[in-house]
Design a protein around this motif. Sequence first.
Motif, mmCIF file in Angstrom:
data_model
loop_
_atom_site.group_PDB
_atom_site.id
_atom_site.type_symbol
_atom_site.label_atom_id
_atom_site.label_comp_id
_atom_site.label_asym_id
_atom_site.label_seq_id
_atom_site.Cartn_x
_atom_site.Cartn_y
_atom_site.Cartn_z
ATOM 1 N N ILE A 48 0.014 4.297 -5.686
ATOM 2 C CA ILE A 48 -0.826 3.120 -5.494
ATOM 3 C C ILE A 48 -2.247 3.421 -5.939
ATOM 4 O O ILE A 48 -2.895 2.588 -6.545
ATOM 5 N N ALA A 49 -2.720 4.629 -5.681
ATOM 6 C CA ALA A 49 -4.068 5.014 -6.095
ATOM 7 C C ALA A 49 -4.200 4.994 -7.616
ATOM 8 O O ALA A 49 -5.263 4.698 -8.144
ATOM 9 N N GLN A 50 -3.100 5.304 -8.326
ATOM 10 C CA GLN A 50 -3.139 5.273 -9.780
ATOM 11 C C GLN A 50 -3.378 3.862 -10.295
ATOM 12 O O GLN A 50 -3.840 3.657 -11.393
ATOM 13 N N VAL A 51 -3.035 2.883 -9.509
ATOM 14 C CA VAL A 51 -3.170 1.494 -9.905
ATOM 15 C C VAL A 51 -4.417 0.919 -9.246
ATOM 16 O O VAL A 51 -4.418 -0.167 -8.714
ATOM 17 N N SER A 52 -5.490 1.681 -9.259
ATOM 18 C CA SER A 52 -6.681 1.280 -8.527
ATOM 19 C C SER A 52 -7.529 0.253 -9.258
ATOM 20 O O SER A 52 -8.335 -0.421 -8.640
ATOM 21 N N ILE A 54 -8.676 -2.990 -10.341
ATOM 22 C CA ILE A 54 -8.371 -4.339 -9.878
ATOM 23 C C ILE A 54 -8.561 -5.299 -11.038
ATOM 24 O O ILE A 54 -9.618 -5.363 -11.640
ATOM 25 N N GLU A 55 -7.517 -6.008 -11.333
ATOM 26 C CA GLU A 55 -7.584 -7.013 -12.376
ATOM 27 C C GLU A 55 -7.607 -8.375 -11.704
ATOM 28 O O GLU A 55 -7.169 -8.540 -10.580
ATOM 29 N N ASP A 56 -8.096 -9.339 -12.416
ATOM 30 C CA ASP A 56 -8.093 -10.686 -11.863
ATOM 31 C C ASP A 56 -6.727 -11.313 -12.140
ATOM 32 O O ASP A 56 -6.587 -12.218 -12.939
ATOM 33 N N ASN A 57 -5.715 -10.771 -11.464
ATOM 34 C CA ASN A 57 -4.363 -11.281 -11.652
ATOM 35 C C ASN A 57 -3.981 -12.265 -10.568
ATOM 36 O O ASN A 57 -2.853 -12.715 -10.512
ATOM 37 N N GLY A 58 -4.918 -12.602 -9.712
ATOM 38 C CA GLY A 58 -4.664 -13.608 -8.699
ATOM 39 C C GLY A 58 -4.226 -13.051 -7.368
ATOM 40 O O GLY A 58 -4.660 -13.513 -6.343
ATOM 41 N N THR A 59 -3.358 -12.075 -7.374
ATOM 42 C CA THR A 59 -2.886 -11.558 -6.101
ATOM 43 C C THR A 59 -3.973 -10.728 -5.451
ATOM 44 O O THR A 59 -5.003 -10.445 -6.054
ATOM 45 N N VAL A 60 -3.736 -10.317 -4.251
ATOM 46 C CA VAL A 60 -4.726 -9.530 -3.537
ATOM 47 C C VAL A 60 -4.996 -8.235 -4.289
ATOM 48 O O VAL A 60 -6.127 -7.872 -4.546
ATOM 49 N N ASP A 61 -3.969 -7.526 -4.654
ATOM 50 C CA ASP A 61 -4.102 -6.292 -5.427
ATOM 51 C C ASP A 61 -3.010 -6.242 -6.478
ATOM 52 O O ASP A 61 -1.962 -6.874 -6.333
ATOM 53 N N ARG A 62 -3.249 -5.460 -7.506
ATOM 54 C CA ARG A 62 -2.237 -5.261 -8.543
ATOM 55 C C ARG A 62 -1.068 -4.521 -7.919
ATOM 56 O O ARG A 62 -1.257 -3.551 -7.194
ATOM 57 N N ILE A 63 0.128 -4.964 -8.207
ATOM 58 C CA ILE A 63 1.335 -4.394 -7.626
ATOM 59 C C ILE A 63 1.994 -3.485 -8.650
ATOM 60 O O ILE A 63 2.295 -3.927 -9.763
ATOM 61 N N PRO A 64 2.248 -2.222 -8.296
ATOM 62 C CA PRO A 64 2.933 -1.324 -9.232
ATOM 63 C C PRO A 64 4.323 -1.869 -9.581
ATOM 64 O O PRO A 64 4.965 -2.555 -8.776
ATOM 65 N N LEU A 85 1.920 -15.360 2.286
ATOM 66 C CA LEU A 85 0.813 -14.541 2.784
ATOM 67 C C LEU A 85 0.865 -13.148 2.166
ATOM 68 O O LEU A 85 1.946 -12.579 2.033
ATOM 69 N N PRO A 86 -0.273 -12.575 1.841
ATOM 70 C CA PRO A 86 -0.266 -11.187 1.399
ATOM 71 C C PRO A 86 0.229 -10.301 2.547
ATOM 72 O O PRO A 86 -0.116 -10.537 3.711
ATOM 73 N N PRO A 87 1.033 -9.290 2.255
ATOM 74 C CA PRO A 87 1.558 -8.422 3.316
ATOM 75 C C PRO A 87 0.464 -7.783 4.166
ATOM 76 O O PRO A 87 0.682 -7.474 5.329
ATOM 77 N N GLN A 88 -0.718 -7.612 3.604
ATOM 78 C CA GLN A 88 -1.806 -6.929 4.286
ATOM 79 C C GLN A 88 -2.287 -7.632 5.549
ATOM 80 O O GLN A 88 -2.917 -7.018 6.394
ATOM 81 N N VAL A 89 -2.021 -8.929 5.698
ATOM 82 C CA VAL A 89 -2.598 -9.653 6.831
ATOM 83 C C VAL A 89 -1.766 -9.568 8.105
ATOM 84 O O VAL A 89 -2.243 -9.985 9.160
ATOM 85 N N TYR A 123 8.677 -3.982 -0.640
ATOM 86 C CA TYR A 123 7.370 -4.546 -1.011
ATOM 87 C C TYR A 123 6.507 -4.774 0.235
ATOM 88 O O TYR A 123 5.360 -4.323 0.305
ATOM 89 N N LEU A 124 7.058 -5.474 1.226
ATOM 90 C CA LEU A 124 6.292 -5.798 2.431
ATOM 91 C C LEU A 124 5.890 -4.547 3.207
ATOM 92 O O LEU A 124 4.760 -4.419 3.668
ATOM 93 N N GLN A 125 6.818 -3.619 3.334
ATOM 94 C CA GLN A 125 6.558 -2.387 4.089
ATOM 95 C C GLN A 125 5.472 -1.552 3.415
ATOM 96 O O GLN A 125 4.595 -1.006 4.081
ATOM 97 N N THR A 126 5.507 -1.480 2.111
ATOM 98 C CA THR A 126 4.548 -0.661 1.378
ATOM 99 C C THR A 126 3.132 -1.221 1.461
ATOM 100 O O THR A 126 2.174 -0.473 1.584
ATOM 101 N N PHE A 127 2.997 -2.536 1.426
ATOM 102 C CA PHE A 127 1.661 -3.131 1.344
ATOM 103 C C PHE A 127 1.158 -3.718 2.656
ATOM 104 O O PHE A 127 0.031 -4.198 2.711
#
Length: 188
Positions: A48-52, A54-64, A85-89, A123-127
């Motif tokens: 996940i750190a490798q994908v640090s 941030i692009e304006d792709n709309g989602t909260v964060d870029r997903i590997p 909902l984003p999994p983070q919330v 996906y949900l568990q990871t994020f």
Amino acid sequence: MNHKTPPKRRSRGLRGLYSALLVLIIVCCTGGGWVAAQTSGSNIPARIAQVSAIEDNGTVDRIPEPYQLGQQLYLENCATCHIGLPPQVLPTETWRRLLQDPQHYGQTIKLLVDPPRLLVWNYLQTFSRPQAKDEELAYRVASSRYFKALHPKVKMSQPANISSCVTCHPGASKYNFRKLTTEWENSP
């Protein structure tokens, strides 16, 4: 007179072969384990750190890439009835229970079955985020400490709910939580 014959010694060539074979096994086991650890999904935080960026792709964060199908299935199955909902919330345990309970906020839903369920769960568990041991499980966005942490200076005129996200995030229906209304774009 009994003469004992001395025990036969193994030839040096055979002992050398056994030694070389033992060294080869040790190298393969330790080296192979290292290679497996580097290439497997077990090192998720590093990936996940490798994908640090941030692009304006709309989602909260870029997903590997390994999680993109899970995200897509999540949105296809959940965001058709309400905003995804984003999994983070919400805490990880909330997501786990939601995937297993056909009673979904007063509605009976058809549960996902494997393999799509596993992809969505990964996906949900990871994020998502862990729940504190003494914390009550949050099933509503308004009671989630993660939602509150992601919105530290936001004063809500009414309790937050899934449909109120679009008030500040006009792209929420398209899973775009980065875009904010002009009122909030430059806020601290």
